[in-house]
Design a protein around this motif. Sequence first.
Motif, mmCIF file in Angstrom:
data_model
loop_
_atom_site.group_PDB
_atom_site.id
_atom_site.type_symbol
_atom_site.label_atom_id
_atom_site.label_comp_id
_atom_site.label_asym_id
_atom_site.label_seq_id
_atom_site.Cartn_x
_atom_site.Cartn_y
_atom_site.Cartn_z
ATOM 1 N N ALA A 28 0.860 -1.186 0.000
ATOM 2 C CA ALA A 28 0.000 0.000 0.000
ATOM 3 C C ALA A 28 0.891 1.228 0.000
ATOM 4 C CB ALA A 28 -0.904 -0.016 1.230
ATOM 5 N N PRO A 29 1.032 1.888 -1.147
ATOM 6 C CA PRO A 29 1.930 3.040 -1.206
ATOM 7 C C PRO A 29 1.373 4.244 -0.445
ATOM 8 C CG PRO A 29 0.904 2.658 -3.359
ATOM 9 C CD PRO A 29 0.391 1.603 -2.443
ATOM 10 N N ALA A 30 2.266 5.030 0.105
ATOM 11 C CA ALA A 30 1.887 6.256 0.818
ATOM 12 C C ALA A 30 3.131 7.124 0.882
ATOM 13 C CB ALA A 30 1.390 5.923 2.225
ATOM 14 N N HIS A 31 2.956 8.393 1.282
ATOM 15 C CA HIS A 31 4.161 9.213 1.357
ATOM 16 C C HIS A 31 4.268 10.042 2.624
ATOM 17 C CE1 HIS A 31 1.414 12.260 -0.049
ATOM 18 N NE2 HIS A 31 1.111 11.478 -1.056
ATOM 19 N N VAL A 32 3.257 9.945 3.472
ATOM 20 C CA VAL A 32 3.326 10.706 4.723
ATOM 21 C C VAL A 32 3.818 9.778 5.832
ATOM 22 C CG1 VAL A 32 2.039 12.075 6.395
ATOM 23 C CG2 VAL A 32 1.487 12.229 3.953
ATOM 24 N N LEU A 33 4.922 10.147 6.425
ATOM 25 C CA LEU A 33 5.544 9.335 7.469
ATOM 26 C C LEU A 33 4.578 9.185 8.642
ATOM 27 C CD1 LEU A 33 8.450 8.179 7.595
ATOM 28 C CD2 LEU A 33 9.069 10.189 8.948
ATOM 29 N N PRO A 34 4.376 7.945 9.159
ATOM 30 C CA PRO A 34 3.517 7.789 10.343
ATOM 31 C C PRO A 34 4.097 8.585 11.517
ATOM 32 C CG PRO A 34 4.165 5.648 9.425
ATOM 33 C CD PRO A 34 4.967 6.692 8.711
ATOM 34 N N ALA A 35 3.239 9.034 12.408
ATOM 35 C CA ALA A 35 3.681 9.859 13.543
ATOM 36 C C ALA A 35 4.789 9.148 14.304
ATOM 37 C CB ALA A 35 2.491 10.158 14.445
ATOM 38 N N ALA A 36 4.626 7.832 14.500
ATOM 39 C CA ALA A 36 5.691 7.062 15.154
ATOM 40 C C ALA A 36 6.091 5.939 14.216
ATOM 41 C CB ALA A 36 5.187 6.515 16.478
ATOM 42 N N LEU A 37 7.217 6.117 13.563
ATOM 43 C CA LEU A 37 7.677 5.079 12.636
ATOM 44 C C LEU A 37 8.173 3.889 13.455
ATOM 45 C CD1 LEU A 37 8.316 4.242 9.712
ATOM 46 C CD2 LEU A 37 10.556 5.324 9.981
ATOM 47 N N SER A 38 7.670 2.706 13.143
ATOM 48 C CA SER A 38 8.035 1.533 13.943
ATOM 49 C C SER A 38 9.508 1.183 13.705
ATOM 50 C CB SER A 38 7.112 0.372 13.594
ATOM 51 O OG SER A 38 7.810 -0.622 12.889
ATOM 52 N N ALA A 39 10.158 0.728 14.789
ATOM 53 C CA ALA A 39 11.576 0.344 14.689
ATOM 54 C C ALA A 39 11.741 -0.826 13.727
ATOM 55 C CB ALA A 39 12.113 -0.017 16.070
ATOM 56 N N GLY A 40 10.663 -1.577 13.514
ATOM 57 C CA GLY A 40 10.736 -2.738 12.636
ATOM 58 C C GLY A 40 10.522 -2.413 11.164
ATOM 59 N N ALA A 41 10.334 -1.134 10.852
ATOM 60 C CA ALA A 41 10.143 -0.761 9.444
ATOM 61 C C ALA A 41 11.345 -1.207 8.626
ATOM 62 C CB ALA A 41 9.966 0.753 9.323
ATOM 63 N N VAL A 42 11.091 -1.689 7.417
ATOM 64 C CA VAL A 42 12.192 -2.084 6.535
ATOM 65 C C VAL A 42 12.849 -0.814 6.013
ATOM 66 C CG1 VAL A 42 12.844 -3.372 4.463
ATOM 67 C CG2 VAL A 42 10.896 -4.135 5.846
ATOM 68 N N ALA A 43 14.187 -0.741 6.164
ATOM 69 C CA ALA A 43 14.905 0.469 5.735
ATOM 70 C C ALA A 43 15.743 0.159 4.498
ATOM 71 C CB ALA A 43 15.778 0.980 6.870
ATOM 72 N N PHE A 44 15.307 0.674 3.358
ATOM 73 C CA PHE A 44 16.076 0.540 2.122
ATOM 74 C C PHE A 44 17.122 1.653 2.141
ATOM 75 C CE2 PHE A 44 12.003 -1.417 1.429
ATOM 76 C CZ PHE A 44 12.322 -2.585 0.752
ATOM 77 N N PRO B 194 18.048 -4.127 6.456
ATOM 78 C CA PRO B 194 18.013 -3.738 7.867
ATOM 79 C C PRO B 194 16.653 -3.151 8.245
ATOM 80 C CG PRO B 194 19.179 -2.085 6.581
ATOM 81 C CD PRO B 194 18.858 -3.206 5.634
ATOM 82 N N ALA B 195 16.349 -3.195 9.542
ATOM 83 C CA ALA B 195 15.170 -2.501 10.062
ATOM 84 C C ALA B 195 15.583 -1.073 10.408
ATOM 85 C CB ALA B 195 14.642 -3.220 11.295
ATOM 86 N N TRP B 196 14.624 -0.176 10.373
ATOM 87 C CA TRP B 196 14.879 1.233 10.694
ATOM 88 C C TRP B 196 15.542 1.355 12.067
ATOM 89 C CZ3 TRP B 196 15.755 5.895 9.303
ATOM 90 C CH2 TRP B 196 15.471 6.975 10.132
ATOM 91 N N GLY B 197 15.057 0.566 13.028
ATOM 92 C CA GLY B 197 15.579 0.631 14.391
ATOM 93 C C GLY B 197 17.002 0.102 14.521
ATOM 94 N N GLU B 198 17.467 -0.628 13.526
ATOM 95 C CA GLU B 198 18.831 -1.182 13.580
ATOM 96 C C GLU B 198 19.888 -0.181 13.130
ATOM 97 O OE1 GLU B 198 19.697 -5.622 12.194
ATOM 98 O OE2 GLU B 198 17.995 -4.786 11.108
ATOM 99 N N LEU B 199 19.480 0.810 12.365
ATOM 100 C CA LEU B 199 20.464 1.677 11.711
ATOM 101 C C LEU B 199 21.407 2.387 12.688
ATOM 102 C CD1 LEU B 199 18.633 3.248 8.615
ATOM 103 C CD2 LEU B 199 20.037 1.187 8.751
ATOM 104 N N PRO B 200 20.877 2.959 13.805
ATOM 105 C CA PRO B 200 21.803 3.662 14.710
ATOM 106 C C PRO B 200 22.933 2.761 15.214
ATOM 107 C CG PRO B 200 19.533 4.180 15.262
ATOM 108 C CD PRO B 200 19.477 3.087 14.228
ATOM 109 N N ALA B 201 22.597 1.509 15.540
ATOM 110 C CA ALA B 201 23.622 0.582 16.031
ATOM 111 C C ALA B 201 24.637 0.253 14.938
ATOM 112 C CB ALA B 201 22.970 -0.695 16.544
ATOM 113 N N LEU B 202 24.226 0.414 13.681
ATOM 114 C CA LEU B 202 25.144 0.160 12.569
ATOM 115 C C LEU B 202 25.934 1.420 12.204
ATOM 116 C CD1 LEU B 202 22.811 -1.974 10.217
ATOM 117 C CD2 LEU B 202 24.533 -2.799 11.838
ATOM 118 N N GLY B 203 25.703 2.485 12.969
ATOM 119 C CA GLY B 203 26.428 3.731 12.707
ATOM 120 C C GLY B 203 25.855 4.502 11.534
ATOM 121 N N LEU B 204 24.592 4.235 11.216
ATOM 122 C CA LEU B 204 23.980 4.866 10.040
ATOM 123 C C LEU B 204 22.717 5.621 10.443
ATOM 124 C CD1 LEU B 204 24.284 1.833 7.621
ATOM 125 C CD2 LEU B 204 25.715 3.888 7.611
#
Length: 285
Positions: A8-24, A47-57
């Motif tokens: 389901a495409p959309a372009h408005v970021l949810p108020a709280a983006l879940s840490a489990g969101a897939v991060a391309f 990676p998941a969105w929530g993983e990025l900080p631990a990966l230094g990204l």
Amino acid sequence: MHTPEGFAPAHVLPAALSAGAVAFTFRADKVLVSGSGAPGEAPPRLPAWGELPALGLGGTPHYLGALDGVDCVAVGVPEDAPEPKGWRYAGLRSLFFVLPDAMLALAARSYQIVEWDKTHRYCGRCATATRDKEGERAKECPACGLIAYPRVSPAMMVLVTRGSDVLLARAHRFPPAMFSALAGFVEPGETIEDCIRREVREEVGVEVGRLEYFASQSWAFPHSLMIAFTAEYAGGDLTPDDTEIAEARWFAFDAVPKLPPSVSIARRLIDATVARLAKSAAGSC
Ligand SMILES: [Zn+2]
């Protein structure tokens, strides 16, 4: 590539983006995936969105929508961003048949959005820094109001048929011995049909008659929408244009040369047309 089933495409970021969101996560034109790419290891994952900080990204997430209810975001990281241990940046082409189709399609979509974001930071008219426009995927200039949407460039592809033959050409940039259908970008003021007639005339000196739509394909290299047709030969001798075309020939449907890989719309177009010609040849025997 196309919109995956269950997306389901959309372009408005949810108020709280879940840490489990897939991060391309793109560094230049390569996307972050797990593993080393060595044969035999587990298939790569994103990676998941929530993983990025631990990966230094990190970076600004562009919301894509949800795949089967799981949020997906596109993130661009700087060209000097680190490659975390156990992860690698992989070119999209290397991930065909490696990532699931839906993930690959969303990765291609992400690449185009990240690339657009990176190349539209300033207004093309007055050079003021742009900002994201509210409510749609667009950049606007706060000074002059110019709006820039993600770029999609329509291009046509055409397979010309003459009786039971197909017209295939080899561009200078192709791998040796590979032939394909003709293709070219639509110019301002043209319809797709105009473009087909012009390109066929320019590239091989042939006129075409009846056109039939086949299919279209989004192609992220860098932002094409390839619209494929078949066309019936109507006249003229093959006179390939040297600058682009190395060789152009008529091939009988049962004697086609080396063709592009099956992920391309070119291959699907040629395979479907060859099958149709074979069927009608069998019917006329
Ligand atoms: Zn401006």
